[in-house]
Design a protein around this motif. Structure first.
Motif, PDB file in Angstrom:
ATOM      1  N   SER A 127     107.072 -36.293 -59.813  1.00 15.22           N
ATOM      2  CA  SER A 127     106.006 -35.361 -59.431  1.00 15.22           C
ATOM      3  C   SER A 127     105.566 -35.656 -58.010  1.00 15.22           C
ATOM      4  O   SER A 127     105.617 -36.807 -57.554  1.00 15.22           O
ATOM      5  N   LEU A 128     105.141 -34.621 -57.294  1.00 16.80           N
ATOM      6  CA  LEU A 128     104.628 -34.773 -55.942  1.00 16.80           C
ATOM      7  C   LEU A 128     103.115 -34.639 -55.956  1.00 16.80           C
ATOM      8  O   LEU A 128     102.576 -33.660 -56.476  1.00 16.80           O
ATOM      9  N   LEU A 129     102.447 -35.617 -55.369  1.00 19.62           N
ATOM     10  CA  LEU A 129     100.986 -35.639 -55.359  1.00 19.62           C
ATOM     11  C   LEU A 129     100.465 -35.820 -53.940  1.00 19.62           C
ATOM     12  O   LEU A 129     101.151 -36.353 -53.069  1.00 19.62           O
ATOM     13  N   SER A 130      99.223 -35.404 -53.735  1.00 19.08           N
ATOM     14  CA  SER A 130      98.501 -35.689 -52.493  1.00 19.08           C
ATOM     15  C   SER A 130      97.400 -36.695 -52.801  1.00 19.08           C
ATOM     16  O   SER A 130      97.092 -36.973 -53.969  1.00 19.08           O
ATOM     17  N   LEU A 131      96.797 -37.228 -51.764  1.00 20.90           N
ATOM     18  CA  LEU A 131      95.647 -38.111 -51.960  1.00 20.90           C
ATOM     19  C   LEU A 131      94.506 -37.354 -52.645  1.00 20.90           C
ATOM     20  O   LEU A 131      93.791 -37.915 -53.476  1.00 20.90           O
ATOM     21  N   ASN A 132      94.341 -36.082 -52.292  1.00 20.41           N
ATOM     22  CA  ASN A 132      93.318 -35.267 -52.960  1.00 20.41           C
ATOM     23  C   ASN A 132      93.592 -35.141 -54.454  1.00 20.41           C
ATOM     24  O   ASN A 132      92.668 -35.169 -55.271  1.00 20.41           O
ATOM     25  N   ASP A 133      94.858 -34.993 -54.820  1.00 21.07           N
ATOM     26  CA  ASP A 133      95.216 -34.910 -56.235  1.00 21.07           C
ATOM     27  C   ASP A 133      94.802 -36.177 -56.979  1.00 21.07           C
ATOM     28  O   ASP A 133      94.278 -36.113 -58.098  1.00 21.07           O
ATOM     29  N   ILE A 134      95.051 -37.324 -56.344  1.00 23.43           N
ATOM     30  CA  ILE A 134      94.714 -38.593 -56.991  1.00 23.43           C
ATOM     31  C   ILE A 134      93.203 -38.774 -57.082  1.00 23.43           C
ATOM     32  O   ILE A 134      92.670 -39.151 -58.132  1.00 23.43           O
ATOM     33  N   GLU A 135      92.511 -38.485 -55.976  1.00 17.98           N
ATOM     34  CA  GLU A 135      91.060 -38.694 -55.966  1.00 17.98           C
ATOM     35  C   GLU A 135      90.340 -37.745 -56.918  1.00 17.98           C
ATOM     36  O   GLU A 135      89.587 -38.186 -57.800  1.00 17.98           O
ATOM     37  N   HIS A 136      90.569 -36.458 -56.747  1.00 24.42           N
ATOM     38  CA  HIS A 136      89.777 -35.470 -57.490  1.00 24.42           C
ATOM     39  C   HIS A 136      90.399 -35.102 -58.839  1.00 24.42           C
ATOM     40  O   HIS A 136      89.665 -34.834 -59.795  1.00 24.42           O
ATOM     41  N   GLY A 137      91.718 -35.124 -58.914  1.00 26.43           N
ATOM     42  CA  GLY A 137      92.369 -34.768 -60.163  1.00 26.43           C
ATOM     43  C   GLY A 137      92.438 -35.916 -61.147  1.00 26.43           C
ATOM     44  O   GLY A 137      92.078 -35.760 -62.316  1.00 26.43           O
ATOM     45  N   ILE A 138      92.872 -37.090 -60.662  1.00 26.30           N
ATOM     46  CA  ILE A 138      93.090 -38.227 -61.559  1.00 26.30           C
ATOM     47  C   ILE A 138      91.862 -39.124 -61.662  1.00 26.30           C
ATOM     48  O   ILE A 138      91.374 -39.407 -62.759  1.00 26.30           O
ATOM     49  N   LEU A 139      91.339 -39.584 -60.543  1.00 25.43           N
ATOM     50  CA  LEU A 139      90.235 -40.556 -60.589  1.00 25.43           C
ATOM     51  C   LEU A 139      88.878 -39.906 -60.843  1.00 25.43           C
ATOM     52  O   LEU A 139      87.963 -40.571 -61.348  1.00 25.43           O
ATOM     53  N   ARG A 140      88.736 -38.619 -60.514  1.00 28.58           N
ATOM     54  CA  ARG A 140      87.484 -37.916 -60.810  1.00 28.58           C
ATOM     55  C   ARG A 140      87.632 -37.031 -62.048  1.00 28.58           C
ATOM     56  O   ARG A 140      86.767 -36.220 -62.332  1.00 28.58           O
ATOM     57  N   LYS A 164      87.223 -30.511 -55.568  1.00 26.29           N
ATOM     58  CA  LYS A 164      86.770 -31.297 -54.413  1.00 26.29           C
ATOM     59  C   LYS A 164      85.358 -30.885 -54.024  1.00 26.29           C
ATOM     60  O   LYS A 164      84.520 -31.725 -53.699  1.00 26.29           O
ATOM     61  N   MET A 165      85.090 -29.589 -54.059  1.00 21.03           N
ATOM     62  CA  MET A 165      83.763 -29.066 -53.766  1.00 21.03           C
ATOM     63  C   MET A 165      83.004 -28.880 -55.073  1.00 21.03           C
ATOM     64  O   MET A 165      83.578 -28.954 -56.155  1.00 21.03           O
ATOM     65  N   GLY A 166      81.691 -28.650 -54.963  1.00 24.03           N
ATOM     66  CA  GLY A 166      80.906 -28.338 -56.160  1.00 24.03           C
ATOM     67  C   GLY A 166      80.057 -29.481 -56.664  1.00 24.03           C
ATOM     68  O   GLY A 166      79.488 -29.405 -57.758  1.00 24.03           O
ATOM     69  N   PHE A 167      79.964 -30.564 -55.879  1.00 22.63           N
ATOM     70  CA  PHE A 167      79.068 -31.688 -56.178  1.00 22.63           C
ATOM     71  C   PHE A 167      79.413 -32.435 -57.478  1.00 22.63           C
ATOM     72  O   PHE A 167      78.640 -33.241 -57.951  1.00 22.63           O
ATOM     73  N   GLY A 168      80.578 -32.131 -58.057  1.00 16.23           N
ATOM     74  CA  GLY A 168      80.983 -32.829 -59.273  1.00 16.23           C
ATOM     75  C   GLY A 168      80.649 -32.076 -60.561  1.00 16.23           C
ATOM     76  O   GLY A 168      80.891 -32.579 -61.650  1.00 16.23           O
ATOM     77  N   TYR A 169      80.142 -30.873 -60.429  1.00 15.63           N
ATOM     78  CA  TYR A 169      79.738 -30.109 -61.615  1.00 15.63           C
ATOM     79  C   TYR A 169      80.883 -29.278 -62.213  1.00 15.63           C
ATOM     80  O   TYR A 169      80.804 -28.879 -63.371  1.00 15.63           O
ATOM     81  N   ILE A 170      81.921 -29.008 -61.413  1.00 15.77           N
ATOM     82  CA  ILE A 170      82.926 -28.033 -61.829  1.00 15.77           C
ATOM     83  C   ILE A 170      84.283 -28.689 -62.059  1.00 15.77           C
ATOM     84  O   ILE A 170      84.803 -29.399 -61.193  1.00 15.77           O
TER      85      ILE A 170
END
Length: 216
Positions: free
Chosen positions: A83-96, A101-107
């Motif tokens: 699979s191909l991932l970005s840093l954003n994928d890891i931060e917001h998709g996996i670790l969060r 990325k936007m939405g203050f963590g509510y969405i």
């Protein structure tokens, strides 16, 4: 007995920090079978340790050849389990845990791949924000994250960043701290929890103070 994949992540990160060649180790990452990775990373602590190390390692690797800071996080150059991932994928998709990325963590973002949804942490830990933001510290206190002691490590880096990034103006009754505490405040439990975290960590009564957020 050490987990093979978290140990691999530690080795890749250690080499990346020294700007060495981790090609052979990264090739192992690409050929891992997803089912095997999922089975091996079967606890939240294992997943946090693995993915934080991988994130930190590839930040060093990608930024070495990329001048555009926004592109560093968006480029899909991380090859894991075919699979191909970005840093954003890891931060917001996996670790969060599949957040936008936007939405203050509510969405929650329903459009992440099945790979990301399957390998995401089981419970969100707000302290991962401090682990990721500490990449740019001149004198990092943690070389890599280990699942056996990750709770203590996350506590340590959280306290360090809050103390270094938070400033008081007693005359104006103003506290200036890192903007990501506001940008992802739902991850912390809301703004009241952010204030409680600052107060507990800094051991200071901040009742009556106004919070102001700045880019780190």
């Amino acid at each position: 007995m050490k987990n093979y994949y978290t140990t691999l992540s530690e080795e890749i990160l250690s080499i990346a920090k020294l700007e060495g060649d981790s090609t052979l180790l990264r090739r192992q990452l690409f050929y891992i079978r997803q089912a095997k990775l999922e089975k091996s990373l079967d606890t939240n602590d294992l997943r946090k340790a693995f993915w934080i190390n991988i994130y930190n390692a590839f930040f060093h690797i990608i930024s070495k050849n990329t001048e555009d800071r926004d592109a560093i996080f968006a480029l899909k150059r991380i090859k894991i389990a075919h699979s191909l991932l970005s840093l954003n994928d890891i931060e917001h998709g996996i670790l969060r845990k599949t957040k936008f990325k936007m939405g203050f963590g509510y969405i929650t973002n329903p459009f992440y791949s099945d790979f990301i949804k399957t390998l995401a942490v089981k419970e969100l830990d707000y302290r991962i924000h401090f682990a990721l933001k500490s990449i740019c510290l001149k004198n990092p206190t943690i070389d890599y994250y280990e699942s056996e002691i990750i709770n203590e490590q996350l506590q340590k880096i959280t306290k360090k960043l809050i103390k270094s990034e938070t400033h008081f103006d007693t005359n104006l009754k103003l506290i200036t701290t890192s903007k990501f505490l506001f940008s992802y405040h739902r991850d912390f439990g809301g703004m009241s929890s952010v204030k409680e975290l600052l107060q507990t960590t800094l051991e200071k009564d901040i009742k009556g103070y106004t919070l102001q957020f700045k880019n780190s």
